[in-house]
Enzyme design. Structure first.
Site, mmCIF file in Angstrom:
data_model
loop_
_atom_site.group_PDB
_atom_site.id
_atom_site.type_symbol
_atom_site.label_atom_id
_atom_site.label_comp_id
_atom_site.label_asym_id
_atom_site.label_seq_id
_atom_site.Cartn_x
_atom_site.Cartn_y
_atom_site.Cartn_z
ATOM 1 N N ILE A 92 0.903 -1.153 0.000
ATOM 2 C CA ILE A 92 0.000 0.000 0.000
ATOM 3 C C ILE A 92 0.944 1.205 0.000
ATOM 4 O O ILE A 92 1.923 1.234 0.750
ATOM 5 C CB ILE A 92 -0.953 -0.025 1.220
ATOM 6 C CG1 ILE A 92 -1.884 1.192 1.262
ATOM 7 C CG2 ILE A 92 -0.203 -0.122 2.533
ATOM 8 C CD1 ILE A 92 -2.961 1.083 2.384
ATOM 9 N N SER A 93 0.681 2.193 -0.865
ATOM 10 C CA SER A 93 1.607 3.320 -1.014
ATOM 11 C C SER A 93 1.647 4.190 0.243
ATOM 12 O O SER A 93 0.730 4.169 1.068
ATOM 13 C CB SER A 93 1.194 4.188 -2.197
ATOM 14 O OG SER A 93 1.023 3.407 -3.348
ATOM 15 N N GLN A 94 2.708 4.971 0.325
ATOM 16 C CA GLN A 94 2.860 5.944 1.414
ATOM 17 C C GLN A 94 1.711 6.962 1.335
ATOM 18 O O GLN A 94 1.388 7.437 0.237
ATOM 19 C CB GLN A 94 4.202 6.646 1.207
ATOM 20 C CG GLN A 94 4.533 7.691 2.212
ATOM 21 C CD GLN A 94 5.775 8.489 1.795
ATOM 22 O OE1 GLN A 94 6.325 8.292 0.727
ATOM 23 N NE2 GLN A 94 6.182 9.380 2.654
#
Ligand code: SAH
Length: 246
Positions: A92-94
């Site tokens: 999951i992206s930052q």
């Protein structure tokens, strides 16, 4: 006294109070995360051209329960401003990158947006808080299925999720006001440019697998020509292709 000896009403009250505490705690953590994102946006403003992200993006970030989109083992870190593993070798992206990419799309309430790379479903939820309709496509079936369940469970009725190779976009639902790609292709996939409305935007990390990529913003002008602007260096998982695809 044993728990089982307590009247049911007391047990329910204790349980409710406990979950209300947990919710307050998460809301506080989320507010902290939003402040971290705002600070980072300010710092990288000269590279991104977006030192202040829109109110709509910040409000969405403050609302979406990120802890619901990560595996249980990662829940404690859900409101830290960093990427997290979500299984199947994906992440999951930052939160800052989610916020920046969303902002770069210039999303409007009536928009129809395509996301390539559903992953956990978090980015789709953030978009769904802002625009009218989100189409999201994921190539790894277990991830796509789980994301769909979480999105449905949280009541995001304006998200349509499917399993497939997003390189080809979603022709039946095209054209889109904007398209966001959250896995990195070596070059911009032409079908995605074709599926943009005139005036529409595509935000995509472009570069070789394992390298640092450039986050690009491509804009389709009214006459159909494309302008491309480069923003930050980023690191995404590669955009993979369906077997047999060219
Ligand atoms: N937006 C996601 C993060 C995505 S990570 C989130 O909010 O959690 C990138 C995702 O893109 C991975 O789940 C990966 O499986 C997926 N992906 C890679 N290549 C793809 C393709 N060709 N089509 C659709 N999804 C793809």
């Amino acid at each position: 006294m044993r728990w089982s000896a307590l009247p049911l009403s007391i047990l329910i009250a204790v349980t409710l109070a406990h979950s209300a505490d947990a919710q307050d705690n998460r809301a506080a953590q989320r507010a902290h995360m939003v402040a971290d994102v705002a600070a980072l946006a300010q710092q990288s403003g000269s590279e991104t051209g977006r030192p202040r992200l829109s109110e709509a993006v910040m409000a969405a970030l403050g609302k979406v329960p990120r802890h619901r989109f990560v595996p249980l083992s990662q829940e404690a870190f859900a409101y830290e401003n960093r990427p997290l593993p979500i299984g199947n070798a994906q992440t999951i992206s930052q939160p800052y990158i989610v916020a920046l990419m969303t902002d770069l799309l210039d999303p409007k309430p009536g928009d129809k947006v395509l996301e390539v790379g559903t992953g956990s479903g978090y980015q789709a939820a953030v978009l769904a808080e802002i625009v009218a309709k989100v189409y999201t496509i994921e190539i790894v079936e277990p991830l796509g299925r789980r994301a769909k369940e979480v999105l449905e469970d949280l009541g995001y009725r304006n998200v349509e999720a499917r399993i497939g190779d997003g390189y080809a976009g979603w022709p039946e639902a095209a054209p889109f006001d904007s398209i966001i790609v959250t896995a990195a292709p070596a070059a911009i996939p032409p079908p995605l440019l074709d599926q943009l409305k005139p005036g529409g935007r595509l935000v995509v990390p472009v570069g070789g697998a394992g390298d640092v990529q450039q986050l690009l913003v491509a804009e389709k002008r009214a006459d159909g020509t494309i302008s491309i602007r480069r923003t930050l260096a980023v690191r995404f998982v590669p955009l993979t292709r369906e077997r047999g695809a060219h």
